[in-house]
Design a protein around this motif. Structure first.
Motif, PDB file in Angstrom:
ATOM      1  N   ARG A 106     -30.684 -48.752  19.674  1.00  0.00           N
ATOM      2  CA  ARG A 106     -29.505 -49.411  19.676  1.00  0.00           C
ATOM      3  C   ARG A 106     -28.084 -48.462  19.069  1.00  0.00           C
ATOM      4  O   ARG A 106     -27.062 -48.666  19.378  1.00  0.00           O
ATOM      5  CB  ARG A 106     -29.565 -50.685  19.020  1.00  0.00           C
ATOM      6  CG  ARG A 106     -28.197 -51.466  19.012  1.00  0.00           C
ATOM      7  CD  ARG A 106     -27.930 -51.948  20.389  1.00  0.00           C
ATOM      8  NE  ARG A 106     -26.726 -52.791  20.578  1.00  0.00           N
ATOM      9  CZ  ARG A 106     -25.562 -52.698  21.165  1.00  0.00           C
ATOM     10  NH1 ARG A 106     -25.914 -52.133  22.642  1.00  0.00           N
ATOM     11  NH2 ARG A 106     -24.674 -53.654  21.378  1.00  0.00           N
ATOM     12  N   ARG A 107     -28.648 -48.041  17.846  1.00  0.00           N
ATOM     13  CA  ARG A 107     -27.506 -47.130  17.226  1.00  0.00           C
ATOM     14  C   ARG A 107     -27.061 -45.839  18.009  1.00  0.00           C
ATOM     15  O   ARG A 107     -25.940 -45.688  17.942  1.00  0.00           O
ATOM     16  CB  ARG A 107     -28.161 -46.751  15.897  1.00  0.00           C
ATOM     17  CG  ARG A 107     -27.136 -46.026  14.922  1.00  0.00           C
ATOM     18  CD  ARG A 107     -27.802 -45.557  13.468  1.00  0.00           C
ATOM     19  NE  ARG A 107     -29.060 -45.026  13.847  1.00  0.00           N
ATOM     20  CZ  ARG A 107     -30.272 -45.720  13.583  1.00  0.00           C
ATOM     21  NH1 ARG A 107     -30.306 -47.124  12.850  1.00  0.00           N
ATOM     22  NH2 ARG A 107     -31.568 -45.258  13.572  1.00  0.00           N
ATOM     23  N   GLN A 108     -28.155 -45.286  18.669  1.00  0.00           N
ATOM     24  CA  GLN A 108     -27.691 -44.331  19.612  1.00  0.00           C
ATOM     25  C   GLN A 108     -26.814 -44.628  20.559  1.00  0.00           C
ATOM     26  O   GLN A 108     -25.752 -43.766  20.802  1.00  0.00           O
ATOM     27  CB  GLN A 108     -28.890 -43.421  20.103  1.00  0.00           C
ATOM     28  CG  GLN A 108     -29.715 -42.853  19.136  1.00  0.00           C
ATOM     29  CD  GLN A 108     -30.872 -42.382  19.394  1.00  0.00           C
ATOM     30  OE1 GLN A 108     -31.460 -42.365  20.610  1.00  0.00           O
ATOM     31  NE2 GLN A 108     -31.702 -41.612  18.718  1.00  0.00           N
ATOM     32  N   ARG A 109     -26.910 -45.778  21.423  1.00  0.00           N
ATOM     33  CA  ARG A 109     -26.179 -46.168  22.522  1.00  0.00           C
ATOM     34  C   ARG A 109     -24.731 -46.623  22.106  1.00  0.00           C
ATOM     35  O   ARG A 109     -23.779 -46.254  22.668  1.00  0.00           O
ATOM     36  CB  ARG A 109     -26.936 -47.327  22.973  1.00  0.00           C
ATOM     37  CG  ARG A 109     -27.956 -46.845  24.055  1.00  0.00           C
ATOM     38  CD  ARG A 109     -28.891 -47.874  24.706  1.00  0.00           C
ATOM     39  NE  ARG A 109     -29.966 -47.346  25.317  1.00  0.00           N
ATOM     40  CZ  ARG A 109     -30.989 -47.935  25.615  1.00  0.00           C
ATOM     41  NH1 ARG A 109     -31.111 -49.334  25.522  1.00  0.00           N
ATOM     42  NH2 ARG A 109     -31.922 -47.435  26.354  1.00  0.00           N
ATOM     43  N   LEU A 110     -24.763 -47.232  20.863  1.00  0.00           N
ATOM     44  CA  LEU A 110     -23.457 -47.624  20.207  1.00  0.00           C
ATOM     45  C   LEU A 110     -22.533 -46.323  19.873  1.00  0.00           C
ATOM     46  O   LEU A 110     -21.336 -46.077  20.062  1.00  0.00           O
ATOM     47  CB  LEU A 110     -23.504 -48.498  19.167  1.00  0.00           C
ATOM     48  CG  LEU A 110     -23.975 -50.021  19.107  1.00  0.00           C
ATOM     49  CD1 LEU A 110     -24.222 -50.467  17.890  1.00  0.00           C
ATOM     50  CD2 LEU A 110     -23.117 -50.676  20.048  1.00  0.00           C
ATOM     51  N   ASP A 111     -23.295 -45.181  19.269  1.00  0.00           N
ATOM     52  CA  ASP A 111     -22.693 -43.981  19.177  1.00  0.00           C
ATOM     53  C   ASP A 111     -22.241 -43.389  20.382  1.00  0.00           C
ATOM     54  O   ASP A 111     -21.159 -42.768  20.380  1.00  0.00           O
ATOM     55  CB  ASP A 111     -23.630 -43.213  18.487  1.00  0.00           C
ATOM     56  CG  ASP A 111     -23.776 -43.646  16.809  1.00  0.00           C
ATOM     57  OD1 ASP A 111     -23.170 -44.247  16.433  1.00  0.00           O
ATOM     58  OD2 ASP A 111     -24.864 -42.925  16.101  1.00  0.00           O
ATOM     59  N   LEU A 112     -22.974 -43.302  21.191  1.00  0.00           N
ATOM     60  CA  LEU A 112     -22.517 -42.715  22.852  1.00  0.00           C
ATOM     61  C   LEU A 112     -21.202 -43.291  23.327  1.00  0.00           C
ATOM     62  O   LEU A 112     -20.450 -42.758  23.768  1.00  0.00           O
ATOM     63  CB  LEU A 112     -23.878 -42.912  23.411  1.00  0.00           C
ATOM     64  CG  LEU A 112     -23.603 -42.249  24.941  1.00  0.00           C
ATOM     65  CD1 LEU A 112     -23.682 -40.925  24.880  1.00  0.00           C
ATOM     66  CD2 LEU A 112     -24.647 -42.794  25.813  1.00  0.00           C
ATOM     67  N   ALA A 113     -21.017 -44.734  23.184  1.00  0.00           N
ATOM     68  CA  ALA A 113     -20.020 -45.492  23.481  1.00  0.00           C
ATOM     69  C   ALA A 113     -18.663 -45.144  22.882  1.00  0.00           C
ATOM     70  O   ALA A 113     -17.760 -45.344  23.371  1.00  0.00           O
ATOM     71  CB  ALA A 113     -20.349 -46.882  23.790  1.00  0.00           C
ATOM     72  N   MET A 114     -18.998 -44.670  21.564  1.00  0.00           N
ATOM     73  CA  MET A 114     -17.734 -44.207  20.788  1.00  0.00           C
ATOM     74  C   MET A 114     -17.298 -42.915  20.956  1.00  0.00           C
ATOM     75  O   MET A 114     -16.193 -42.540  20.361  1.00  0.00           O
ATOM     76  CB  MET A 114     -18.288 -44.587  19.330  1.00  0.00           C
ATOM     77  CG  MET A 114     -18.406 -45.841  18.918  1.00  0.00           C
ATOM     78  SD  MET A 114     -17.136 -47.084  19.402  1.00  0.00           S
ATOM     79  CE  MET A 114     -15.940 -46.739  18.178  1.00  0.00           C
ATOM     80  N   LEU A 115     -18.007 -41.870  21.732  1.00  0.00           N
ATOM     81  CA  LEU A 115     -17.766 -40.767  21.910  1.00  0.00           C
ATOM     82  C   LEU A 115     -16.329 -40.557  22.885  1.00  0.00           C
ATOM     83  O   LEU A 115     -16.038 -41.383  23.509  1.00  0.00           O
ATOM     84  CB  LEU A 115     -18.783 -40.047  22.580  1.00  0.00           C
ATOM     85  CG  LEU A 115     -19.937 -39.502  21.835  1.00  0.00           C
ATOM     86  CD1 LEU A 115     -21.225 -38.886  22.614  1.00  0.00           C
ATOM     87  CD2 LEU A 115     -19.810 -38.973  20.592  1.00  0.00           C
ATOM     88  N   SER A 116     -15.627 -39.497  22.643  1.00  0.00           N
ATOM     89  CA  SER A 116     -14.376 -39.282  23.153  1.00  0.00           C
ATOM     90  C   SER A 116     -14.725 -38.689  24.772  1.00  0.00           C
ATOM     91  O   SER A 116     -15.919 -38.277  25.166  1.00  0.00           O
ATOM     92  CB  SER A 116     -13.555 -38.316  22.586  1.00  0.00           C
ATOM     93  OG  SER A 116     -14.275 -36.981  22.633  1.00  0.00           O
TER      94      SER A 116
END
Length: 53
Positions: free
Chosen positions: A19-29
Motif C-alpha cells: 500500500r505504501r509503495q502504491r501511494l508513493d508511486l501515485a505521488m511521483l512526478s
C-alpha cells in the motif's frame, strides 16, 4: 499457533508495504514516471488496486 501468528504478521507487513509503495508511486512526478517507463494512467491504475492484490 505461533506459526499462524508469524504468517499473519508477515502478511500484514507485506500488505502495508504494498500500500505504501502504491501511494508513493501515485505521488511521483510525470518526469519520474517516464524515467521508470510508466505513464500517469498506469501509476494511478496501480495505486487504485486493493492492498491484498
Amino acid at each position: 499457533m505461533a506459526a499462524a501468528a508469524a504468517h499473519l504478521a508477515t502478511l500484514v507487513c507485506r500488505w502495508s508495504g504494498r500500500r505504501r509503495q502504491r501511494l508513493d508511486l501515485a505521488m511521483l512526478s510525470d518526469w519520474q514516471l517516464r524515467d521508470l517507463g510508466l505513464t500517469r494512467d498506469a501509476a494511478i491504475e496501480e495505486a487504485r488496486k486493493p492492498f491484498w492484490l
